[in-house]
Enzyme design. Structure first.
Site, PDB file in Angstrom:
ATOM      1  N   GLY A  54       0.792  -1.161  -0.127  1.00  0.00           N
ATOM      2  CA  GLY A  54       0.042  -0.127   0.111  1.00  0.00           C
ATOM      3  C   GLY A  54       0.972   1.361   0.038  1.00  0.00           C
ATOM      4  N   ARG A  68       0.829  -4.985  -5.003  1.00  0.00           N
ATOM      5  CA  ARG A  68       1.087  -6.210  -4.329  1.00  0.00           C
ATOM      6  C   ARG A  68       1.329  -7.396  -5.165  1.00  0.00           C
ATOM      7  NH1 ARG A  68      -0.568  -4.081   0.733  1.00  0.00           N
ATOM      8  NH2 ARG A  68      -2.348  -2.649   0.655  1.00  0.00           N
ATOM      9  N   GLY A 115       5.769  -2.304   3.411  1.00  0.00           N
ATOM     10  CA  GLY A 115       5.259  -2.751   4.865  1.00  0.00           C
ATOM     11  C   GLY A 115       5.894  -4.385   4.934  1.00  0.00           C
ATOM     12  N   ASP A 116       5.054  -5.032   5.740  1.00  0.00           N
ATOM     13  CA  ASP A 116       5.556  -6.544   6.151  1.00  0.00           C
ATOM     14  C   ASP A 116       5.889  -7.307   4.832  1.00  0.00           C
ATOM     15  OD1 ASP A 116       5.783  -8.407   8.463  1.00  0.00           O
ATOM     16  OD2 ASP A 116       4.499  -9.543   6.967  1.00  0.00           O
ATOM     17  N   SER A 157       6.291  -6.491   1.837  1.00  0.00           N
ATOM     18  CA  SER A 157       7.563  -5.895   1.289  1.00  0.00           C
ATOM     19  C   SER A 157       8.846  -6.540   1.791  1.00  0.00           C
ATOM     20  CB  SER A 157       7.657  -4.488   0.931  1.00  0.00           C
ATOM     21  OG  SER A 157       6.394  -3.994   0.716  1.00  0.00           O
ATOM     22  N   THR A 215       4.591   2.520   5.406  1.00  0.00           N
ATOM     23  CA  THR A 215       3.037   1.930   5.590  1.00  0.00           C
ATOM     24  C   THR A 215       2.295   3.075   6.489  1.00  0.00           C
ATOM     25  OG1 THR A 215       1.476   0.440   6.389  1.00  0.00           O
ATOM     26  CG2 THR A 215       3.582   0.356   7.085  1.00  0.00           C
ATOM     27  N   ASP A 231       0.098   2.071   8.393  1.00  0.00           N
ATOM     28  CA  ASP A 231      -0.682   1.208   9.480  1.00  0.00           C
ATOM     29  C   ASP A 231       0.392   1.353  10.775  1.00  0.00           C
ATOM     30  OD1 ASP A 231      -2.541   0.514   7.787  1.00  0.00           O
ATOM     31  OD2 ASP A 231      -1.506  -1.461   7.278  1.00  0.00           O
ATOM     32  N   ASP A 235       2.669  -0.618  11.776  1.00  0.00           N
ATOM     33  CA  ASP A 235       2.504  -1.945  12.161  1.00  0.00           C
ATOM     34  C   ASP A 235       3.958  -2.740  11.883  1.00  0.00           C
ATOM     35  OD1 ASP A 235       2.325  -2.184   9.213  1.00  0.00           O
ATOM     36  OD2 ASP A 235       0.655  -3.806   9.495  1.00  0.00           O
ATOM     37  N   MET A 277      -8.365   2.865   8.801  1.00  0.00           N
ATOM     38  CA  MET A 277      -7.592   1.577   8.653  1.00  0.00           C
ATOM     39  C   MET A 277      -6.491   1.204   9.557  1.00  0.00           C
ATOM     40  SD  MET A 277      -6.518   2.630   4.401  1.00  0.00           S
ATOM     41  CE  MET A 277      -7.809   1.920   3.160  1.00  0.00           C
ATOM     42  N   ARG A 332      -5.226  -2.282   9.037  1.00  0.00           N
ATOM     43  CA  ARG A 332      -5.002  -3.747   8.823  1.00  0.00           C
ATOM     44  C   ARG A 332      -5.299  -4.405  10.562  1.00  0.00           C
ATOM     45  NH1 ARG A 332      -3.385  -6.366   4.472  1.00  0.00           N
ATOM     46  NH2 ARG A 332      -2.342  -4.264   3.724  1.00  0.00           N
ATOM     47  N   ALA A 373     -12.285  11.176  21.295  1.00  0.00           N
ATOM     48  CA  ALA A 373     -13.288  10.222  21.157  1.00  0.00           C
ATOM     49  C   ALA A 373     -13.732   9.729  22.450  1.00  0.00           C
ATOM     50  CB  ALA A 373     -12.604   9.303  20.175  1.00  0.00           C
ATOM     51  N   ARG A 379     -24.515  14.735  30.592  1.00  0.00           N
ATOM     52  CA  ARG A 379     -24.053  16.199  31.219  1.00  0.00           C
ATOM     53  C   ARG A 379     -23.864  16.892  30.337  1.00  0.00           C
ATOM     54  NH1 ARG A 379     -18.776  16.424  30.077  1.00  0.00           N
ATOM     55  NH2 ARG A 379     -17.777  14.293  29.113  1.00  0.00           N
ATOM     56  N   LYS A 401     -23.303  16.843  26.834  1.00  0.00           N
ATOM     57  CA  LYS A 401     -22.380  16.960  25.759  1.00  0.00           C
ATOM     58  C   LYS A 401     -23.102  16.818  24.225  1.00  0.00           C
ATOM     59  CE  LYS A 401     -18.453  14.557  24.642  1.00  0.00           C
ATOM     60  NZ  LYS A 401     -17.365  14.110  24.615  1.00  0.00           N
ATOM     61  N   GLU A 432     -10.100  -1.052  11.678  1.00  0.00           N
ATOM     62  CA  GLU A 432     -10.595  -1.891  10.969  1.00  0.00           C
ATOM     63  C   GLU A 432     -10.287  -3.296  11.289  1.00  0.00           C
ATOM     64  OE1 GLU A 432      -9.151  -1.512   6.827  1.00  0.00           O
ATOM     65  OE2 GLU A 432      -7.199  -1.529   7.503  1.00  0.00           O
ATOM     66  N   TYR A 480      -9.512   5.270   1.862  1.00  0.00           N
ATOM     67  CA  TYR A 480      -8.401   5.622   1.099  1.00  0.00           C
ATOM     68  C   TYR A 480      -7.852   7.045   1.236  1.00  0.00           C
ATOM     69  CZ  TYR A 480      -8.373   0.666  -0.309  1.00  0.00           C
ATOM     70  OH  TYR A 480      -8.472  -0.557  -0.491  1.00  0.00           O
TER      71      TYR A 480
HETATM   72  O1  F6P Z   1      -1.519  -1.456   4.490  1.00  0.00           O
HETATM   73  C1  F6P Z   1      -2.227  -0.251   4.359  1.00  0.00           C
HETATM   74  C2  F6P Z   1      -3.601  -0.424   3.964  1.00  0.00           C
HETATM   75  O2  F6P Z   1      -4.202   0.847   3.873  1.00  0.00           O
HETATM   76  C3  F6P Z   1      -4.443  -1.033   5.426  1.00  0.00           C
HETATM   77  O3  F6P Z   1      -4.430  -0.023   6.309  1.00  0.00           O
HETATM   78  C4  F6P Z   1      -5.580  -1.809   4.433  1.00  0.00           C
HETATM   79  O4  F6P Z   1      -6.137  -2.567   5.472  1.00  0.00           O
HETATM   80  C5  F6P Z   1      -5.069  -2.091   3.259  1.00  0.00           C
HETATM   81  O5  F6P Z   1      -3.935  -1.362   3.059  1.00  0.00           O
HETATM   82  C6  F6P Z   1      -6.036  -2.048   2.117  1.00  0.00           C
HETATM   83  O6  F6P Z   1      -5.147  -2.620   1.116  1.00  0.00           O
HETATM   84  P1  F6P Z   1      -5.818  -2.215  -0.478  1.00  0.00           P
HETATM   85  O7  F6P Z   1      -4.658  -1.257  -0.971  1.00  0.00           O
HETATM   86  O8  F6P Z   1      -4.928  -3.786  -1.187  1.00  0.00           O
HETATM   87  O9  F6P Z   1      -7.061  -2.216  -0.613  1.00  0.00           O
END
Ligand code: F6P
Length: 322
Positions: free
Chosen positions: A11, A72, A102-103, A105, A125, A127, A129, A169, A171, A186, A211, A213, A222, A249
């Site tokens: 991504g 990918r 990311g992972d 890759s 990435t 994420d 992560d 997002m 993952r 939040a 109160r 809000k 996700e 996105y």
């Molecule tokens: O890894 C980045 C990300 O945007 C994640 O947050 C999400 O789950 C995923 O890619 C979406 O992937 P794709 O581009 O394959 O729809």
């Protein structure tokens, strides 16, 4: 080492362009030839390789996405795909590759490393992560984007006294949800790293409205479920009529914030230095403000996992949602 390549994979993430720019400029500064490999490993296997000059990376430091494009690739997970990619690298005389992604890759980069091509990975990435780094390139921009979007949604929530469920997002990671959730105040944050009770969420919503809000925001990563699932729960168990926004996105695009530009630039230049020193199979990152260098295997292992910060942030958010 005389010729190196650079690719972006998985991504896209804001900050990939500054990282590519840094690799290209540093390589040229050091007297190396540098090749752009387009569309990640898919493009590598197809031979989508082009020598890059300084002009190719002009005017990109502030642009989201990646000028090298990304993909990918399932085929590159196979031995056949990897050998096809290595053939292309050999044809061009490319001895080392900087892989930004990311992972998945990193797993591709590890295979190239094991088959004799020097590789250095940069964590790209939204994420956040990737183990072995406190931050990934793109995460900070994504948190900014989500924060800005939630601030806007809050205006409408306040005007109409709505409860909003916002799906973000990440993952399997809750980083975007935890950081943006805390930044936007939040009421409830749901992340995969920590169990949270839906009943308590409802109690907090009710207490807030009692109160005085005028709005309520629930952020759902996700990785724990969809915003609609959480909204259905609220609808079925209370009188609230929640609205749902799936940010999607929009979180991947946009101008990289300075933090991501600087992270990409620091790691990009360091990657070239490591390749020149003959290093390979390493994942770069930033830990405690210092550049970290770890073997890919360490990054893939449980030893490097640290979900401490996100759970801490979610805990703080709960404590403050009185
Ligand atoms: O890894 C980045 C990300 O945007 C994640 O947050 C999400 O789950 C995923 O890619 C979406 O992937 P794709 O581009 O394959 O729809």
């Amino acid at each position: 080492m005389k010729k190196i390549g650079v690719l972006t994979s998985g991504g896209d993430a804001p900050g990939m362009n500054p990282a590519v720019r840094a690799v290209v400029k540093k390589a040229i500064y050091e007297g190396l030839e540098v090749y752009g490999i387009y569309r990640g490993y898919e493009g590598l296997m197809e031979g989508a390789v082009k020598k890059l000059e300084l002009k190719d990376v002009g005017d990109i430091i502030h642009r989201g996405g990646t000028i090298l494009q990304s993909a990918r690739s399932d085929k590159f997970k196979t031995e056949e795909g990897q050998l096809q990619g290595i053939d292309v690298l050999i044809q061009h005389g490319i001895e080392g590759v900087v892989v930004i992604g990311g992972d998945g890759s990193y797993r591709g980069a590890q295979k190239l490393h094991q088959k004799g091509i020097a590789t250095i990975g940069l964590p790209g990435t939204i994420d956040n992560d990737i183990n072995g780094t406190d931050y990934t390139i793109g995460f900070s921009t994504a948190v900014n984007t989500v924060t800005e979007a939630v601030d806007r949604i809050r205006d409408t929530a306040t005007s109409h006294e709505y409860t909003f469920v916002i799906e973000v997002m990440g993952r399997d990671a809750g980083d975007i949800a935890a950081w943006a959730g805390l930044a936007t105040g939040a009421e409830s944050i749901f992340i995969p790293e920590r169990g949270s009770s839906k009943e308590e969420m409802l109690e907090r919503l009710t207490k807030g409205f009692q109160r005085g809000k005028k709005h309520s925001i629930v952020i759902v990563a996700e990785g724990v479920g969809t915003g609609n699932e959480f909204a259905d729960y609220i609808r079925e168990n209370s009188h609230y009529q929640p609205r749902v926004t799936v940010l999607g996105y929009v979180q991947r695009g946009g101008t990289p914030v300075p933090f991501d530009r600087i992270l990409g630039t620091r790691l990009g230049t360091h990657a070239v230095e490591l390749l020149m020193k003959g290093e390979s199979g390493k994942a770069l990152g930033m830990q405690k403000n210092e550049i970290s260098v770890h073997d890919f295997d360490y990054v893939f292992s449980d030893d490097s996992k640290d979900s401490n910060i996100v759970t801490k942030l979610a805990d703080i958010s709960t404590e403050l949602s009185l």
